[in-house]
Design an enzyme around this catalytic site. Structure first.
Site, PDB file in Angstrom:
ATOM      1  N   ARG A 230       0.867  -1.182   0.000  1.00 59.53           N
ATOM      2  CA  ARG A 230       0.000   0.000   0.000  1.00 59.53           C
ATOM      3  C   ARG A 230       0.900   1.227   0.000  1.00 59.53           C
ATOM      4  NH1 ARG A 230      -3.314  -2.883  -1.586  1.00 59.53           N
ATOM      5  NH2 ARG A 230      -5.381  -3.359  -0.737  1.00 59.53           N
ATOM      6  N   ASP A 254       4.440  -0.188  -7.056  1.00 59.57           N
ATOM      7  CA  ASP A 254       3.161  -0.582  -7.683  1.00 59.57           C
ATOM      8  C   ASP A 254       2.024   0.185  -7.033  1.00 59.57           C
ATOM      9  OD1 ASP A 254       1.577  -2.210  -9.491  1.00 59.57           O
ATOM     10  OD2 ASP A 254       0.814  -3.193  -7.685  1.00 59.57           O
ATOM     11  N   GLU A 259      -2.522   7.597  -4.623  1.00 61.49           N
ATOM     12  CA  GLU A 259      -2.908   6.982  -5.903  1.00 61.49           C
ATOM     13  C   GLU A 259      -4.411   7.053  -6.195  1.00 61.49           C
ATOM     14  OE1 GLU A 259      -1.703   2.841  -5.068  1.00 61.49           O
ATOM     15  OE2 GLU A 259      -3.802   2.293  -5.251  1.00 61.49           O
ATOM     16  N   HIS A 291      -0.797  -0.050  -9.639  1.00 58.92           N
ATOM     17  CA  HIS A 291      -1.497  -1.039  -8.803  1.00 58.92           C
ATOM     18  C   HIS A 291      -1.909  -2.246  -9.654  1.00 58.92           C
ATOM     19  CE1 HIS A 291      -3.532  -1.197  -4.670  1.00 58.92           C
ATOM     20  NE2 HIS A 291      -3.468  -2.429  -5.140  1.00 58.92           N
TER      21      HIS A 291
HETATM   22  P1  NAI Z   1      -1.177 -11.436   4.891  1.00 59.28           P
HETATM   23  O1  NAI Z   1      -2.211 -10.990   5.850  1.00 59.28           O
HETATM   24  O2  NAI Z   1      -1.100 -12.861   4.486  1.00 59.28           O
HETATM   25  O3  NAI Z   1       0.280 -11.023   5.440  1.00 59.28           O
HETATM   26  C1  NAI Z   1       0.552  -9.773   6.014  1.00 59.28           C
HETATM   27  C2  NAI Z   1       1.730  -9.952   6.968  1.00 59.28           C
HETATM   28  O4  NAI Z   1       2.070  -8.662   7.496  1.00 59.28           O
HETATM   29  C3  NAI Z   1       1.409 -10.870   8.169  1.00 59.28           C
HETATM   30  O5  NAI Z   1       2.434 -11.828   8.329  1.00 59.28           O
HETATM   31  C4  NAI Z   1       1.354  -9.899   9.337  1.00 59.28           C
HETATM   32  O6  NAI Z   1       1.773 -10.500  10.550  1.00 59.28           O
HETATM   33  C5  NAI Z   1       2.332  -8.837   8.883  1.00 59.28           C
HETATM   34  N1  NAI Z   1       2.164  -7.582   9.621  1.00 59.28           N
HETATM   35  C6  NAI Z   1       1.044  -7.081  10.189  1.00 59.28           C
HETATM   36  N2  NAI Z   1       1.316  -5.927  10.821  1.00 59.28           N
HETATM   37  C7  NAI Z   1       2.641  -5.714  10.638  1.00 59.28           C
HETATM   38  C8  NAI Z   1       3.540  -4.700  11.086  1.00 59.28           C
HETATM   39  N3  NAI Z   1       3.113  -3.674  11.847  1.00 59.28           N
HETATM   40  N4  NAI Z   1       4.833  -4.791  10.727  1.00 59.28           N
HETATM   41  C9  NAI Z   1       5.275  -5.840   9.980  1.00 59.28           C
HETATM   42  N5  NAI Z   1       4.486  -6.840   9.537  1.00 59.28           N
HETATM   43  C10 NAI Z   1       3.195  -6.766   9.887  1.00 59.28           C
HETATM   44  O7  NAI Z   1      -1.346 -10.485   3.619  1.00 59.28           O
HETATM   45  P2  NAI Z   1      -0.870 -10.765   2.122  1.00 59.28           P
HETATM   46  O8  NAI Z   1      -1.947 -11.495   1.390  1.00 59.28           O
HETATM   47  O9  NAI Z   1       0.504 -11.303   2.116  1.00 59.28           O
HETATM   48  O10 NAI Z   1      -0.879  -9.269   1.534  1.00 59.28           O
HETATM   49  C11 NAI Z   1       0.029  -8.279   2.003  1.00 59.28           C
HETATM   50  C12 NAI Z   1      -0.414  -6.912   1.495  1.00 59.28           C
HETATM   51  O11 NAI Z   1      -0.299  -6.890   0.070  1.00 59.28           O
HETATM   52  C13 NAI Z   1      -1.914  -6.598   1.736  1.00 59.28           C
HETATM   53  O12 NAI Z   1      -2.103  -6.026   3.018  1.00 59.28           O
HETATM   54  C14 NAI Z   1      -2.226  -5.618   0.646  1.00 59.28           C
HETATM   55  O13 NAI Z   1      -2.062  -4.306   1.143  1.00 59.28           O
HETATM   56  C15 NAI Z   1      -1.158  -5.890  -0.427  1.00 59.28           C
HETATM   57  N6  NAI Z   1      -1.729  -6.355  -1.689  1.00 59.28           N
HETATM   58  C16 NAI Z   1      -1.411  -5.659  -2.835  1.00 59.28           C
HETATM   59  C17 NAI Z   1      -1.897  -6.067  -4.061  1.00 59.28           C
HETATM   60  C18 NAI Z   1      -1.512  -5.340  -5.321  1.00 59.28           C
HETATM   61  O14 NAI Z   1      -2.127  -5.569  -6.381  1.00 59.28           O
HETATM   62  N7  NAI Z   1      -0.520  -4.479  -5.316  1.00 59.28           N
HETATM   63  C19 NAI Z   1      -2.802  -7.192  -4.172  1.00 59.28           C
HETATM   64  C20 NAI Z   1      -3.033  -7.902  -2.921  1.00 59.28           C
HETATM   65  C21 NAI Z   1      -2.522  -7.475  -1.726  1.00 59.28           C
END
Ligand code: NAI
Length: 343
Positions: A230, A254, A259, A291
Site C-alpha cells: 500500500r 506498484d 494513488e 497497482h
Molecule cells: P497477509 O495478511 O497474508 O500477510 C501480512 C503480513 O504482514 C502478516 O504476516 C502480518 O503479521 C504482517 N504484519 C502485520 N502488521 C505488521 C507490522 N506492523 N509490521 C510488519 N508486519 C506486519 O497479507 P498478504 O496477502 O501477504 O498481503 C500483504 C499486502 O499486500 C496486503 O495487506 C495488501 O495491502 C497488499 N496487496 C497488494 C496487491 C496489489 O495488487 N498491489 C494485491 C493484494 C494485496
C-alpha cells in the site's frame, strides 16, 4: 440479489458476469468510485462490491445503511479504505483474503529485475534501433541481502522466489511465523543490512510511513525499495529526498500514497497535478506500475469466484468465512463463532 459494483473496469466484468449469472446475482456496474456523492447509486441494492480506492468511510457507511444495504463485498484483500469499526453493528463486510499471492510476489520480482537490469530502458532503446549498452550496467541478485517486511502469504512466496535467485533473506514481521525457518531481525537491523527491501505488510496505523525521513539514515547506500503493498507505507516526500541524496538507489512502486484519484485511469492527455508523483516518475531509477500486481487471469477468476461465494454464504444462514469486523484478528476479542456472523 442485486449488487452495485463500483469502480468497474473492463477486465472485471467477464469473470463477475460468469459467476454472477451462475448464482443469480445481478451486478450493476458503475465506472465511478464509491464515495459520499455516489453512495446513492446503491439504492435498491442488497449490497455493494468495492475495490481498493473506493471510499468506505463512516459517512458513506451511514448512507449505505440508510439505503438498506446489507453487505459490503470487498473484491480485494486490503481494507485500509474501510472504516471497519464504524461498520460494526450496521453493515457486514466480506473480503477476498487471497486471490493470487503468486501474482503479487511475481510482480514484485518482475519490477526488481526490470529496474536493476534496466530492461525498461533497453526496451525503449532497441525499439528505436539503438543498440548501445551505455548506462545499462546492472548488478547480480545472487549473494545480495533482501529484507522482507511482512511474511504473510505474499511475503513468503517472495522469499521463496528470492531464495531461488541465491539471495540471503532476512525478514521483519510484527507477528513472526513460528517454525517457518525465516530469519527474523528487528526492523532497524533489516534497514541497515538490506541491499533490497520489499514491503508485504498491510497498511495500519503502525505501518503508515514505515519508511520516513528517519529511515534514510538507517538504509544502506544504494538500497532498492519495492512496494507492492500500500502506498502510504512509504512517505513519498522522504523517498524523493532519499533518491535525490543518492541514498536510495532505486524504487519499484506498484502503489503510491496518493494513488486514489490517479491510478487505474488514463491521464496521458492531461496535466498531472501531483508534483511528487511527477518528480518520482521522472527519475531514471524509479519504476511505477499502476497497482497492477494483482492483475493476472488467475487472480481475476479467483476474485470473482470468492466474492460470489462470500455473497452466497452471507445470505444463507450461519457463519461467513471471509467476514471482516472490528474485532476480527484481535486475539481474544473476536466475537465470531464458527456458527454465526460477526454480529
Ligand atoms: P497477509 O495478511 O497474508 O500477510 C501480512 C503480513 O504482514 C502478516 O504476516 C502480518 O503479521 C504482517 N504484519 C502485520 N502488521 C505488521 C507490522 N506492523 N509490521 C510488519 N508486519 C506486519 O497479507 P498478504 O496477502 O501477504 O498481503 C500483504 C499486502 O499486500 C496486503 O495487506 C495488501 O495491502 C497488499 N496487496 C497488494 C496487491 C496489489 O495488487 N498491489 C494485491 C493484494 C494485496
Amino acid at each position: 440479489m442485486k449488487f452495485a459494483f463500483f469502480d468497474a473496469k473492463p477486465y472485471d466484468k467477464p469473470s463477475f458476469e460468469l459467476y454472477g449469472k451462475q448464482n443469480d446475482i445481478k451486478f450493476k456496474y458503475y465506472d465511478t468510485k464509491l464515495n459520499e456523492d455516489t453512495a446513492e447509486l446503491a439504492k435498491g441494492c442488497d449490497g455493494v462490491c468495492v475495490f481498493v480506492n473506493d471510499d468506505v468511510s463512516a459517512k458513506v457507511i451511514d448512507r449505505l445503511y440508510e439505503l438498506g444495504v446489507k453487505l459490503i463485498a470487498l473484491r480485494c484483500s486490503g481494507y485500509n479504505n474501510v472504516d471497519v469499526k464504524h461498520a460494526y453493528g450496521k453493515i457486514h463486510i466480506v473480503r477476498v483474503p487471497a486471490y493470487s499471492p503468486y501474482a503479487v510476489a511475481e510482480h514484485a520480482m518482475a519490477m526488481l529485475l526490470t529496474s536493476i537490469r534496466r530492461i525498461h530502458k533497453a526496451y525503449i532503446r532497441t525499439k528505436d534501433f539503438n543498440f548501445s549498452l551505455s548506462g545499462l550496467t546492472g548488478f547480480d541478485l545472487h549473494g545480495k541481502t533482501v529484507g522482507v517486511v511482512g511474511t504473510g502469504k505474499i511475503g513468503r512466496i517472495f522469499i521463496d522466489i528470492c531464495k531461488g535467485f541465491g539471495m540471503n533473506v532476512i525478514a521483519y514481521d510484527k507477528f513472526p511465523a513460528k517454525d517457518s525457518g525465516i530469519n527474523y531481525v528487528p526492523l532497524d537491523e533489516l534497514y541497515e543490512r538490506s541491499d533490497i527491501i520489499s514491503f508485504h505488510c498491510p497498511l495500519t496505523e503502525e505501518t503508515h510511513h514505515i519508511v520516513d525521513k528517519s529511515s534514510l539514515d538507517k538504509f544502506k547506500k544504494g538500497v532498492i525499495l519495492i512496494n507492492t503493498s500500500r502506498g502510504a507505507l512509504i512517505d513519498a516526500e522522504a523517498l524523493l529526498e532519499g533518491i535525490k541524496m543518492r541514498k536510495i538507489g532505486g524504487a519499484c512502486l506498484d502503489v503510491y500514497e496518493e494513488e486514489a484519484d490517479i491510478f487505474f485511469e488514463d491521464f496521458s492527455g492531461h496535466i498531472v497535478e501531483d508534483d511528487t508523483l511527477a518528480r518520482l516518475i521522472s527519475m531514471p531509477n524509479v519504476l511505477v506500475t499502476s497497482h497492477q500486481a494483482f492483475l493476472t487471469e488467475e487472480a481475476l477468476d479467483n476474485i470473482a469466484e470468492t466474492t460470489v461465494h462470500n455473497i452466497n454464504e452471507f445470505f444463507a444462514n450461519g457463519a461467513c468465512t471471509n467476514e471482516l469486523c472490528y474485532h476480527c484478528g484481535k486475539i481474544g476479542e473476536c466475537k465470531k463463532s464458527r456458527l454465526s456472523k460477526c454480529f
